[in-house]
Design an enzyme around this catalytic site. Structure first.
Site, PDB file in Angstrom:
ATOM      1  N   GLU A  72       0.830  -1.202   0.000  1.00 24.32           N
ATOM      2  CA  GLU A  72       0.000   0.000   0.000  1.00 24.32           C
ATOM      3  C   GLU A  72       0.870   1.261   0.000  1.00 24.32           C
ATOM      4  O   GLU A  72       1.829   1.367   0.769  1.00 24.32           O
ATOM      5  CB  GLU A  72      -0.901  -0.013   1.234  1.00 24.32           C
ATOM      6  CG  GLU A  72      -1.844   1.164   1.346  1.00 24.32           C
ATOM      7  CD  GLU A  72      -2.637   1.168   2.644  1.00 24.32           C
ATOM      8  OE1 GLU A  72      -3.695   1.808   2.682  1.00 24.32           O
ATOM      9  OE2 GLU A  72      -2.181   0.532   3.626  1.00 24.32           O
TER      10      GLU A  72
ATOM     11  N   LYS B 183     -10.122   1.559  -1.814  1.00 22.54           N
ATOM     12  CA  LYS B 183     -10.248   1.073  -0.433  1.00 22.54           C
ATOM     13  C   LYS B 183     -11.612   1.427   0.143  1.00 22.54           C
ATOM     14  O   LYS B 183     -12.037   2.587   0.117  1.00 22.54           O
ATOM     15  CB  LYS B 183      -9.118   1.689   0.401  1.00 22.54           C
ATOM     16  CG  LYS B 183      -8.990   1.157   1.817  1.00 22.54           C
ATOM     17  CD  LYS B 183      -7.718   1.718   2.441  1.00 22.54           C
ATOM     18  CE  LYS B 183      -7.458   1.193   3.844  1.00 22.54           C
ATOM     19  NZ  LYS B 183      -6.174   1.685   4.384  1.00 22.54           N
TER      20      LYS B 183
ATOM     21  N   CYS C 143      -5.397  -3.089   2.974  1.00 25.25           N
ATOM     22  CA  CYS C 143      -5.060  -2.863   4.383  1.00 25.25           C
ATOM     23  C   CYS C 143      -6.235  -3.019   5.347  1.00 25.25           C
ATOM     24  O   CYS C 143      -6.596  -4.134   5.695  1.00 25.25           O
ATOM     25  CB  CYS C 143      -4.374  -1.511   4.533  1.00 25.25           C
ATOM     26  SG  CYS C 143      -3.421  -1.342   6.071  1.00 25.25           S
TER      27      CYS C 143
END
Length: 307
Positions: free
Chosen positions: A49, A122, A166
């Site tokens: 990331e 995300k 993440c």
């Protein structure tokens, strides 16, 4: 996507690196490691990331938005050229400027010909001490214009990739939705680490939780998991804390949660493995979780709380 016996073996590499305040230097480091991975035979290479910059979310600073780029843009073009030159499928990470005032934490999947196979923005955005991501990132769209969920795999020449990012890795719902849509691999580019003032016991608990939850997604969905994370101590620009020590420990595990490769907590490295894409099918025949799901009884999962 179906696979013949001849094409069932997939060579995967995950890149674990330290990052710099110099965007060009960070991208050069990424490119060097990607080239090494491709030279070693990787067909699918996954970067961590926000690999082009320091993890800037330790503070809230409007000047940081200058780092954001459109897609296509300079960084996506560089990664596109690299994927095309090396004949690999490449998963990169970009701080995306979608429009004035709307920015995303976006994973970009590049096909072997350099084209963009798909984007994943995300969905779960944290807001914790040292991880002030809600200041910077708009969550990905829950549904697209074509009606597909934001949790939709990306089709590539090496398979259907369930790309998440993440904080998404803590949510079984995200992994399950990707699996239900036919993802063949779960991929979690990551930037996570310790508060350097935490005692060793707390650090060990946090790391073990991070590893365990993702291995659980592999087991519950009978899918390999690829989780590259960064390394290195990055200072807090505001000096309000001692910064974050990113704990590395990148890993790739198989569809029963078995470790195939794992990095340490301080070294840049390339994790290279070969997975058999037919194994998920074999395992689902003996551990048929998807057959036995009680979808008639799960309606309350759509509520914030159960009364």
């Amino acid at each position: 996507m179906s696979h013949t016996a001849a094409s069932s073996q997939l060579h995967i590499a995950a890149i674990q690196q330290a990052c710099s305040s110099d965007k060009a230097a960070s991208l050069a480091a990424s490119e060097k490691l990607v080239r090494e991975a491709a030279k070693g035979g990787a067909q699918l290479v996954v970067l961590q990331e926000l690999h082009a910059t320091l993890y800037f979310c330790q503070t809230e600073d409007t000047s940081v938005f200058e780092l954001a780029e459109p897609i296509p843009g300079p960084t996506s073009q560089r990664l596109s050229d690299l994927a095309r030159e090396l004949d690999i499928v490449l998963v990169g990470s970009i701080f995306e400027r979608r429009m004035n005032g709307v920015y995303h934490n976006t994973a970009v999947v590049f096909e072997k010909d350099g084209s963009i196979a798909g984007l994943y923005r995300k969905m779960h955005i944290p807001d914790d001490p040292g991880f002030y991501e809600k200041f910077y990132f708009t969550p990905g769209d829950a549904t697209f214009n074509d009606g597909h969920s934001g949790f939709t795999p990306i089709d590539t020449s090496v398979g259907r990739l369930g790309v998440l990012v993440c904080w998404d890795q803590w949510y079984p719902e995200a992994a399950r939705l990707m699996a239900l849509a036919g993802a063949e691999i779960l991929i979690y580019p990551t930037a996570i680490g310790w508060d350097v003032t935490d005692d060793p016991e707390e650090q060990a608990r946090q790391l073990e939780a991070w590893v365990t939850v993702q291995r659980g997604h592999a087991v519950a969905n009978n899918l390999p998991v690829v989780a590259p994370n960064r390394v290195g101590i990055e200072p807090d620009p505001s000096s309000q804390s001692d910064g974050i020590r990113f704990w590395g420990n990148s890993f790739i595990c198989g569809p029963q949660g078995e470790f195939l490769a794992r990095g340490d907590d301080q070294s840049e490295c390339i994790l290279a493995v070969t997975v058999d894409r037919n194994r998920s099918e074999s395992i689902r025949r003996i551990w048929p979780y998807f057959r036995d799901r009680r979808i008639d009884a799960y309606g309350d999962l759509l509520k914030r709380v159960r009364d």
